[in-house]
Scaffold this motif. Structure first.
Motif, PDB file in Angstrom:
ATOM      1  N   LYS A   1       0.836  -1.213   0.197  1.00 48.77           N
ATOM      2  CA  LYS A   1      -0.108  -0.102  -0.016  1.00 48.77           C
ATOM      3  C   LYS A   1       0.749   1.202  -0.172  1.00 48.77           C
ATOM      4  N   THR A   2       1.999   1.238   0.906  1.00 50.48           N
ATOM      5  CA  THR A   2       2.896   2.289   0.592  1.00 50.48           C
ATOM      6  C   THR A   2       3.742   2.536  -0.485  1.00 50.48           C
ATOM      7  N   GLU A   3       4.024   1.444  -1.289  1.00 49.72           N
ATOM      8  CA  GLU A   3       4.427   1.617  -2.497  1.00 49.72           C
ATOM      9  C   GLU A   3       3.424   2.259  -3.817  1.00 49.72           C
TER      10      GLU A   3
END
Length: 88
Positions: A12-14
């Motif tokens: 999700k961060t990427e």
């Protein structure tokens, strides 16, 4: 971002970083008066307006409107067609 995360198999961060990078690049391009286009979907471009004399709507007094630039959005043909297609 969720669809990107699933489709690309990334965190999700990427996926959030990719989306933010995409929009930051669009903002930078528009700030340089470049056109941003995704064929079939949309284009953004900057329109320049010269200075002109307007009126204050409350007082009717003439005021000078300073030159300005505004971003404009134009829908692509495929997007227009998809929006206007009749699905049952």
């Amino acid at each position: 971002m969720e669809a990107l995360k699933i489709e690309a198999g990334i965190s999700k961060t990427e996926s959030a970083a990719i989306v933010h990078l995409f929009f930051d690049e669009m903002k930078q391009a528009l700030a340089k008066d470049d056109r941003v286009e995704i064929r079939g979907l949309f284009s953004f471009y900057v329109k320049t307006y010269e200075s002109y004399t307007g009126r204050n709507p409350k007082t009717g007094e003439q005021v000078t409107i300073e030159p300005k630039k505004l971003p404009f959005f134009k829908a692509g043909k495929e997007l227009k067609d998809r929006i206007n297609s009749k699905k049952k």
